[in-house]
Design an enzyme around this catalytic site. Structure first.
Site, short mmCIF file in Angstrom:
data_model
loop_
_atom_site.label_atom_id
_atom_site.label_comp_id
_atom_site.label_asym_id
_atom_site.label_seq_id
_atom_site.Cartn_x
_atom_site.Cartn_y
_atom_site.Cartn_z
N ILE A 14 10.59 -17.84 -12.18
CA ILE A 14 9.95 -18.32 -13.52
C ILE A 14 9.59 -19.77 -13.44
CG2 ILE A 14 10.22 -18.39 -16.16
CD1 ILE A 14 9.99 -15.60 -14.77
N ARG A 37 18.52 -9.71 -14.54
CA ARG A 37 19.65 -10.58 -14.63
C ARG A 37 18.47 -11.81 -14.60
NH1 ARG A 37 22.49 -7.07 -16.21
NH2 ARG A 37 24.27 -6.20 -15.14
N GLU A 38 18.86 -12.76 -15.69
CA GLU A 38 18.33 -13.94 -15.76
C GLU A 38 19.18 -14.87 -14.93
OE1 GLU A 38 17.69 -14.62 -19.98
OE2 GLU A 38 16.20 -13.07 -20.08
N ALA A 76 30.29 -37.51 -12.48
CA ALA A 76 29.71 -36.30 -11.92
C ALA A 76 28.41 -36.37 -11.76
CB ALA A 76 30.09 -35.09 -12.87
N GLU A 96 27.84 -44.44 -10.78
CA GLU A 96 28.39 -44.24 -12.37
C GLU A 96 29.34 -45.21 -12.83
OE1 GLU A 96 28.80 -40.30 -13.86
OE2 GLU A 96 26.96 -39.61 -13.21
N PRO A 114 29.29 -18.23 -14.14
CA PRO A 114 29.02 -17.43 -13.52
C PRO A 114 28.09 -16.04 -13.84
CG PRO A 114 31.27 -17.25 -13.59
CD PRO A 114 30.81 -18.46 -14.35
N GLU A 140 17.53 -43.80 -12.92
CA GLU A 140 16.96 -44.69 -13.76
C GLU A 140 16.69 -44.15 -15.29
OE1 GLU A 140 11.93 -43.24 -12.82
OE2 GLU A 140 12.98 -44.85 -11.65
#
Length: 182
Positions: A14, A37-38, A76, A96, A114, A140
């Site tokens: 998609i 299932r998406e 993260a 970070e 999940p 950025e």
């Protein structure tokens, strides 16, 4: 055969983006019926519990557009194509926070959602932190502010929903258990 396996009959891509891809799979269920299932495809990510010599947790505050608010989180970031998690975590920590870890240990890897996504986060703990003289620059379009908090403050921030994302709550609970706090 895997228990309750759903056999993919067809995949319809998609959307392909910078961070995620979205697809709809047509699957055959264990009872022979057909369902859709998406699925969000994600390259994976790393997260790091960075502890100062004073046992403060180095966190970043940043705005999260899907939530329309700022959150306080552990550092993260997503894995770059072909990048190993142990290299990604070193890069993300420096970008970070401006810190490098003297000691870095992998704690656990876990799936975030999940039911609809395949994102796998690799969680590390970093100690013996040293400030990097000329740290790598972050993305950025990423604006963050550092905050160093005690475990007690972090627990309070979870209760106040200032810390509200799964990876950071998991990190706070891990430290709470490790340090034997109630």
């Amino acid at each position: 055969m895997k228990k309750f396996e759903e056999k993919t009959l067809n995949t319809n891509k998609i959307f392909e983006g910078k961070i995620i891809n979205l697809q709809v799979d047509e699957v055959e269920l264990p009872d022979g019926k057909i369902a859709k299932r998406e699925i969000v495809k994600h390259p994976g990510a790393v997260a790091v519990i960075a502890l100062t010599t004073e046992n403060k947790i180095v966190m970043v505050e940043q705005y999260r557009k899907p939530l329309e608010r700022s959150l306080l989180e552990i550092p993260a970031g997503k894995l770059e194509p072909g990048e190993k998690p142990e290299l990604s975590v070193v890069r993300e920590l420096e970008e970070e926070t401006g810190y490098a870890a003297g000691k870095l240990e992998h704690l656990i890897s876990f799936y975030t959602s999940p039911g609809f996504a395949d994102e796998l986060i690799h969680l590390y703990i970093a100690t013996d932190l040293q400030k990097v003289e000329h740290p790598l620059s972050g993305d950025e379009d990423e604006f963050v502010e550092l905050e160093e908090v005690t475990l007690e403050q972090a627990i309070k921030y979870v209760e106040e929903k200032r810390i509200y994302d799964a990876k950071t709550v998991y990190a706070v609970l891990y430290l709470q258990l490790k340090m034997g706090m109630n």
